[in-house]
Design an enzyme around this catalytic site. Structure first.
Site, short mmCIF file in Angstrom:
data_model
loop_
_atom_site.label_atom_id
_atom_site.label_comp_id
_atom_site.label_asym_id
_atom_site.label_seq_id
_atom_site.Cartn_x
_atom_site.Cartn_y
_atom_site.Cartn_z
N GLU A 117 0.82 -1.21 -0.03
CA GLU A 117 -0.05 0.00 -0.01
C GLU A 117 0.88 1.25 0.03
O GLU A 117 2.06 1.17 0.37
CB GLU A 117 -0.93 0.16 1.23
CG GLU A 117 -2.34 -0.91 1.03
CD GLU A 117 -3.08 -0.65 2.02
OE1 GLU A 117 -2.83 -0.13 3.11
OE2 GLU A 117 -4.15 -1.38 1.99
N HIS A 233 -9.53 10.88 2.78
CA HIS A 233 -9.38 9.84 1.76
C HIS A 233 -9.56 10.60 0.23
O HIS A 233 -10.72 11.34 0.24
CB HIS A 233 -10.17 8.65 1.75
CG HIS A 233 -9.71 7.33 1.02
ND1 HIS A 233 -9.76 7.33 -0.39
CD2 HIS A 233 -8.76 6.45 1.30
CE1 HIS A 233 -9.02 6.62 -1.01
NE2 HIS A 233 -8.79 5.72 0.17
N ARG A 274 -1.41 10.08 0.27
CA ARG A 274 -2.91 10.42 0.32
C ARG A 274 -3.09 11.83 0.80
O ARG A 274 -3.84 12.45 -0.12
CB ARG A 274 -3.41 9.57 1.69
CG ARG A 274 -4.81 9.12 1.49
CD ARG A 274 -5.00 8.23 2.74
NE ARG A 274 -5.23 6.95 2.10
CZ ARG A 274 -5.62 5.78 2.89
NH1 ARG A 274 -6.07 5.96 4.00
NH2 ARG A 274 -5.41 4.38 2.46
N HIS A 333 -11.86 10.53 6.59
CA HIS A 333 -11.81 9.10 6.73
C HIS A 333 -11.16 8.39 8.00
O HIS A 333 -11.76 7.30 8.48
CB HIS A 333 -10.74 8.55 5.56
CG HIS A 333 -10.72 7.08 5.34
ND1 HIS A 333 -11.59 6.26 5.07
CD2 HIS A 333 -9.49 6.46 5.39
CE1 HIS A 333 -11.26 5.18 4.99
NE2 HIS A 333 -9.89 5.12 5.09
N ARG A 368 -1.75 9.36 9.20
CA ARG A 368 -1.76 7.81 9.49
C ARG A 368 -1.10 6.84 8.41
O ARG A 368 -1.60 7.21 7.11
CB ARG A 368 -3.01 7.33 9.65
CG ARG A 368 -3.09 5.68 9.79
CD ARG A 368 -4.62 5.12 9.86
NE ARG A 368 -5.30 5.48 8.78
CZ ARG A 368 -6.04 4.58 8.07
NH1 ARG A 368 -6.22 3.43 8.56
NH2 ARG A 368 -6.76 4.84 6.90
C1 LIG Z 1 -14.37 2.68 4.67
C2 LIG Z 1 -13.03 2.45 5.58
C3 LIG Z 1 -11.96 1.66 5.33
C4 LIG Z 1 -10.98 1.50 6.01
N1 LIG Z 1 -9.81 0.67 5.58
C5 LIG Z 1 -8.96 0.23 6.67
C6 LIG Z 1 -7.99 -0.71 6.52
O1 LIG Z 1 -8.11 -1.29 5.33
N2 LIG Z 1 -6.82 -0.77 7.42
C7 LIG Z 1 -6.85 -0.17 8.65
O2 LIG Z 1 -6.06 -0.60 9.53
N3 LIG Z 1 -7.87 0.63 8.99
C8 LIG Z 1 -8.67 1.04 7.94
N4 LIG Z 1 -9.97 1.83 8.34
C9 LIG Z 1 -9.89 2.41 9.67
C10 LIG Z 1 -10.21 1.28 10.64
O3 LIG Z 1 -11.36 0.46 10.09
C11 LIG Z 1 -10.93 1.81 11.86
O4 LIG Z 1 -9.78 2.70 12.22
C12 LIG Z 1 -10.72 0.99 13.24
O5 LIG Z 1 -11.46 -0.12 12.90
C13 LIG Z 1 -11.20 1.45 14.44
O6 LIG Z 1 -11.67 0.67 15.37
P1 LIG Z 1 -12.28 0.96 16.75
O7 LIG Z 1 -12.48 -0.26 17.32
O8 LIG Z 1 -11.27 2.05 17.39
O9 LIG Z 1 -13.56 1.66 16.26
P2 LIG Z 1 -15.00 1.34 15.53
O10 LIG Z 1 -14.69 0.08 14.81
O11 LIG Z 1 -15.44 2.36 14.80
O12 LIG Z 1 -15.91 0.80 16.65
C14 LIG Z 1 -16.42 1.73 17.46
C15 LIG Z 1 -17.60 1.41 18.50
O13 LIG Z 1 -17.95 2.14 19.41
C16 LIG Z 1 -19.46 2.32 19.59
N5 LIG Z 1 -19.83 3.49 19.89
C17 LIG Z 1 -19.45 4.81 19.42
N6 LIG Z 1 -20.17 5.88 20.50
C18 LIG Z 1 -20.51 5.09 21.34
C19 LIG Z 1 -21.31 5.39 22.64
N7 LIG Z 1 -21.45 6.74 22.89
N8 LIG Z 1 -21.90 4.58 23.39
C20 LIG Z 1 -21.57 3.12 23.19
N9 LIG Z 1 -20.99 2.82 22.06
C21 LIG Z 1 -20.47 3.80 21.13
C22 LIG Z 1 -19.86 2.00 18.01
O14 LIG Z 1 -21.17 1.76 17.86
C23 LIG Z 1 -18.87 0.83 17.60
O15 LIG Z 1 -19.40 -0.19 18.03
C24 LIG Z 1 -11.05 2.00 7.52
C25 LIG Z 1 -11.99 2.88 7.69
C26 LIG Z 1 -13.13 3.01 6.78
C27 LIG Z 1 -14.32 3.84 7.41
#
Ligand SMILES: Cc1cc2nc3c(=O)[nH]c(=O)nc-3n(C[C@H](O)[C@H](O)[C@H](O)COP(=O)(O)OP(=O)(O)OC[C@H]3O[C@@H](n4cnc5c(N)ncnc54)[C@H](O)[C@@H]3O)c2cc1C
Length: 513
Positions: A117, A233, A274, A333, A368
């Protein structure tokens, strides 16, 4: 606010993406409660990750090389020790995910199929199920959570307020769909609420990603860091959907180039970094013209086979990339800034940890490196869980119902206004006077009614704009047209709620004091 009595107070994890669920699993057999806004496995950015997870596992690679690439992308704001720890932890992170059942793609010889990537100097991206990496990983983790006797999951439950005493966190107020608000006593809370993308008008994030974790932390007194560092993005599919599907970098890697609406080539390097590509696309759009990807000659009929997900999103909008131009634009993003944490995930508030995208660990700095966020979520979950489990448990303190002032609910009209203001002021290009106006607009409620009266979305947007205003330089994902150069010495933007209040006119300061 009614009170839910708790005989014992297990740790509470807020959020059920990869960061929250991996923390809950790593805490086992220690009991914990996971609260999440949606249904388990949904409303999490994790499930949408396409590219994969970065891990230096190839024969020509090393964690040191991965660290070097991460530091280069971070443009001076990474914490070198954190970068070393996270990149060195990749092997264990992959082993953990495989241990819970995630299957990464392997080649004929049985070794991992490692992808390349942008800005990675080696092939080191692990995929699972092709471009469905996040979904495969989250599915495996959710499956394991459902069978974990130590984990209680409260679905359709949102954390709306942390309660604190002089000693630190005492619990959280949650709002359960159809059941009102309740206080859960807990002296150990982990925020894993994900990102902020849905606060911008154009985003690739789930619409639940409104940065509520940042508001929870700020209202509890935590220090927030580098909130202005947002990764846009450059190529989200611009067909009027909200959120916007990604047209992944791999499409450009396979030969697609930028073109104007008449199909004339645009002088934008499709394979540039990016942030550079996002600025170029943004600048072209600022002249009132649209930007497209042209894959007609390079991919043609092969597009649908090579990129089935993108092709399906195009088809739904009546676009056939084999013969049509694909309209794209930059979209919010990933949030590189967040709640400031140390190497164990501890915030500045005793009893409060942060993990995943909501946190600012020092891994990403000002920008990032692609696919480092899933890795960070798993590695940080391990250190957070270890620290939570070994932290002294303070006796349960059941906060009086009147002790928790719940912020106003964000109405659709307020959210729409916030998205407009944030998009205008803190988009790909920022400018001092526009940021100043946005800060004044966003803080207007606080001036009139005090900080408690401001809703979470407005508060987070205000904090992002205030941070962007304070960073009078251009670095990584933050570009100021009035300060186009980087400062000689990289420095973090640190922010607390009292700092914000200091910038307000006198009446609010008097009321908050
Ligand atoms: C389209 C897209 C493609 C991506 N591709 C990549 C990739 O290929 N590789 C990579 O490393 N990263 C990628 N990313 C980034 C990556 O997906 C995220 O940074 C990562 O998954 C974040 O994980 P997290 O557990 O911190 O948050 P999330 O997976 O977003 O989970 C957050 C959780 O918190 C909950 N929540 C939020 N507020 C509250 C609240 N007040 N009370 C209770 N629950 C709450 C939500 O419902 C959810 O369950 C991508 C992101 C997107 C949007």
């Amino acid at each position: 606010v009614s009170h839910v009595p708790a005989a014992a107070t297990p740790a509470v994890v807020v959020g059920a993406g990869l960061a929250g669920l991996a923390t809950a699993l790593r805490l086992a057999p220690e009991p914990c409660v996971v609260v999440t806004t949606g249904h388990l496995g949904q409303a999490a950015a994790t499930a949408w990750a396409q590219g994969g997870l970065a891990a230096a596992l190839g024969p020509d690679d090393s964690p040191e090389q991965h660290a070097t690439d991460t530091l280069a992308a971070g443009a001076g704001l990474c914490d070198a020790e954190v970068v070393r720890q996270v990149t060195a932890g990749a092997g264990q992170a992959v082993a953990f995910l495989e241990g819970v059942g995630a299957r990464f793609d392997r080649g004929a010889g049985g070794g991992y199929r490692l992808g390349l990537e942008a800005a990675h100097s080696r092939r080191r991206i692990l995929h699972a199920g092709g471009d469905g990496s996040g979904a495969e990983i989250l599915c495996a983790v959710v499956e394991r959570i459902r069978r974990a006797p130590s984990v209680t999951v409260l679905e359709h439950t949102s954390a709306v307020r942390l309660t604190t005493s002089g000693e630190g966190v005492t619990g959280i107020v949650v709002s359960r769909a159809g059941h009102g608000e309740h206080h859960i006593a807990a002296s150990r809370v982990v925020l894993a609420t994900g990102g902020t993308g849905a606060l911008w008008r154009h985003t690739t994030n789930p619409l639940t990603a409104v940065g509520q974790g940042l508001a929870l932390a700020a209202r509890a007194g935590a220090v927030l860091r580098d909130l202005e560092m947002v990764q846009f993005h450059p190529t989200a599919l611009d067909v009027g959907t909200d959120p916007m599907p990604l047209v992944s970098e791999a499409v450009r890697g396979a030969g697609a180039t930028f073109a104007d609406q008449g199909g004339q080539p645009l002088p934008i390097d499709p394979l540039g970094p990016r942030d550079v590509v996002a600025r170029a696309v943004w600048a072209h759009q600022a002249t009132g013209r649209r930007v497209h990807l042209d894959a007609r000659r390079s991919l043609g009929r092969d597009f649908a086979t090579a990129f089935p997900g993108v092709a399906a999103a195009c088809r739904a909008a009546g676009i056939d990339p084999a013969v049509d131009l694909v309209p794209v634009r930059p979209a919010a993003h990933y949030h590189c800034g967040g709640v400031a944490v140390d190497e164990r995930g501890r915030t500045s508030v005793p009893g409060l940890w942060a993990c995943g995208e909501v946190s600012s660990t020092g891994l990403h700095g000002a920008n990032r490196l692609a696919s480092n966020s899933l890795l960070e979520a798993v590695v940080s979950a391990g250190s957070v869980a270890e620290d939570v489990a070994s932290s002294p448990r303070r006796p349960a303190r059941h906060a009086p119902a009147s002790g928790a002032v719940v912020p106003p609910v964000v109405s659709p009209a307020t959210l729409a206004r916030t998205r407009r203001l944030l998009s205008e002021a803190a988009g790909v290009l920022r400018d001092g006077p526009i940021l100043e106006r946005a800060v004044a607009d966003l803080s207007a409620h606080a001036v009139e009614d005090g900080l408690e009266a401001i809703d979470d979305a407005t508060l987070v947007a205000w904090m992002v704009c205030a941070s962007a205003l304070r960073r009078t330089e251009s670095r990584g994902g933050h570009t100021r047209t009035d300060h186009p150069e980087p400062a000689a010495q990289p420095a973090h933007t640190l922010l607390t709620l009292p700092d914000l209040a200091e910038d307000l006119p006198a009446p609010t300061i008097a009321r908050s004091a």
